[in-house]
Design an enzyme around this catalytic site. Sequence first.
Site, PDB file in Angstrom:
ATOM      1  CG  ASP A 117     -62.673   7.367  -4.200  1.00 14.23           C
ATOM      2  OD1 ASP A 117     -63.671   8.059  -4.466  1.00 14.23           O
ATOM      3  OD2 ASP A 117     -62.438   6.926  -3.060  1.00 14.23           O
TER       4      ASP A 117
ATOM      5  CG  ASP B 204     -57.265   7.067  -0.688  1.00 13.38           C
ATOM      6  OD1 ASP B 204     -58.376   6.502  -0.692  1.00 13.38           O
ATOM      7  OD2 ASP B 204     -57.127   8.310  -0.614  1.00 13.38           O
TER       8      ASP B 204
ATOM      9  CG  ASP C 167     -60.610   2.617  -2.666  1.00  9.43           C
ATOM     10  OD1 ASP C 167     -61.754   2.724  -3.151  1.00  9.43           O
ATOM     11  OD2 ASP C 167     -59.983   3.576  -2.181  1.00  9.43           O
TER      12      ASP C 167
END
Length: 810
Positions: free
Chosen positions: A318, A552, A556
């Site tokens: 990410d 995180d 996700d």
Amino acid sequence: MLKTNEENKNINAEHFPLDLNVGLTTAQVNERIENGLVNKSKKQVSKSYFKIFYENVANFFNILLFIITIAMIVAGLPLQRFVFVGVFSLNIIIGLYQDIRARKLIDKLKVVSSLKIDVLRDGQITQVDPNQLVYSDLVMIKPGTQLVCDGALVQGNVEMNESLLTGEAISIVKQIGDPVYSGSFVAAGSGYYRVDHLGKDNYAEKLQLNAKKFKRTKSEILSSIKKIFKFIGFFVIILAFVQILMQWNNFKVFRSTEFVDSVDSISASLITMLPTGLYLLTSLTLAVGVLRLGRKKMLTQDMYCIETLARVDTLCLDKTGTLTDGKLSILKVVSTSKHDETELTKILKTLVDNTKDENPTGSAIRERFANISPVGAHSAIPFNSERKYSAVMLDDGRSIVMGAREFIPHKNKEVDEMCREYEKQGMRVLVLAQYSHVINKDEKLKETNLIGFIVLQDHIRDDAPANIKWFRESGVDIRIITGDNPESAAEIARRAGVEGADKFISLDGKSIEEVKEIAKDYVIFGRVTPEQKQAIIESLKESGRTVAMTGDGVNDILALKVADCSIAMASGSDAAKNVSHLVSLDSSFSSLPDVVREGRRVINNLQRTSTLFLVKTMFAIVITILFLTHIFNPINSYPFNTNHMYLWEWLCIGLGGLFLSFQPNNEKIKSTFLVNILFRVVPAALVQIGLVIFFFAYCKDADTATAASVITISIFSLIYFIRTCLPFDPYRAVLAGGLVLIEAILFIFDRFALEKSFFEIQYSKISGSILWAVVISLLVATIVYFALCLGASKLHKFIDKKREEKNESF
């Protein structure tokens, strides 16, 4: 379908009167504790002490060695035959020490990163451990919070994701009074819920108890070693039985010369076959890997995920928290309507105050406009990764929506162009839109006019370019998967050094099938939903890639669950940490190269050292079979004793293998563990077997053949150890040279300094012609060995190439 709380409820206790300002008092908490109404759940540990003991002491091969040792004691064999007992005992002690040390480190790290629960007690928010929750506790929840107890929502309006329980990723809106379940997590919104169930009565605990087994990382090493051990175990048992049967007459007279010779021969044969240190070496190497990662602030939640790390060739990141540090700064607020910038800042402050969003955008607005007074508002819609916007309903009847311009219907091309210019520079842009009615979170937004936009800037991590460069040079492809605008993400990726950053695409509106089709063609994916993240990972895996995923946030989780190896940041959501194989305790992207590097070190060195054990095993099995078939009449038993193998075992396998296992090694892993080992083992074992066959065919008596064979195979073991060390670096060169020197000294000492050879080599049998035969046979064996290695290497590469072509075509 999940059961309601009433259907599950089995606690015969009344709730205390609900007080949303105070929660439980200290006296009430103590009363619950006295009555045993505390959330006690089964403690999860990395590996039980019983399992550590069993794997290191009571495994199949060690039990066989204990039996063999007892038989040798009964036979009254000389003391020097039992040196191997000290060696494998030392291996056991080292294995126990490292496994226990690794478990203690993991448990300590888990305490550091353990889940803390925010509860309302005595009018204040207090953080407690999950096992300190009591019946009726009021637990505060916010986006990313994972629930540890079942209960009912008593304040707020939240959206819960129950995918970890039901497998469905749809967010479920929870109103006051609705049940909430342990194992689910908050996707949006905030509030309080009251604890209704404790410990094993929680829904998630029941699921775990009903599960047949806990699914761990699929370990190729573990499955390969089990196959090897089953194969070896079969031969050991069969050959032990055959040898005892063929020499049965020798056992009729207890401790007779024949009895002792048979025990000596059979025990030597079986001890040489057993790769006793291989299982311990595997456990030891992985345990050391866990310890090293722990020192780098990386919590390993599944030891065998280290193997997957070694094979990772694609890393999905990410943008936030990896390329950037997750902190946003507001560059400017731009008005595109009659509203001035001051009014827009008040609206922004009002929005984040009411949505209570804890994401980077909300934190940046809250920090920048801390001194701004908000306007009146009566309700809000928190940000959701599926909805892609947040909203606040003002007291004057207006609704203000904030989100990416792609998700808020409008026709203001001028504003679009202004926003696009900022996005091309890597900025993040969110627009503000005004509606004249109260918005419902489930309604589809209609076209409206934009009243302004806010420009935010990501800060690229100082270490990001160096880390990206390391991955690129180490053969690991990078994919950036983000919910942000793909153009701005691509610019940031380009500045960070991501190769192929110009290949970007927005996944807005694309179906899961479309995402899977294009996943291999792009590097930067923007406007990605949680389900699309999962689809990208699945598509890359289906194309033959080994995929690691970092994340995180709650968006996700689906991708983390399907990745071959998942890495969560400790600063992220509880749910993301709980589903991941590794947790970065310092939430640092800079530790990821160390993680992959450690995985490669472990597996590469394990492959190298495993071959040293298995060459001896294959040698012993084949030699035992050859001599049992009376090919070398009149000898019909294994011709060597345990002392004959000490030089081979101590230097090449023991000392050499140990030091090889700890060396840094960043080579990219190719092919499977079992195939890699076989292509290294077979050439060396065949040459060792050929040397023994030659001397027993060439020499006139068995004693001479045995002496010449022991000398030759001991020296040749160093030759294939040197081949295992190739290509040389200073460490391996010194190691190989040191072992050659040590073996030369031991041979000289054994020949000239001792009255009787410790290795039981009859040097008197080595005449000039036999010595020349040893020298010439070693030269020929070396040439043949390297030729076989070259052929095996070419065949190996050919097989790998065909496999890669098959994966690419697939």
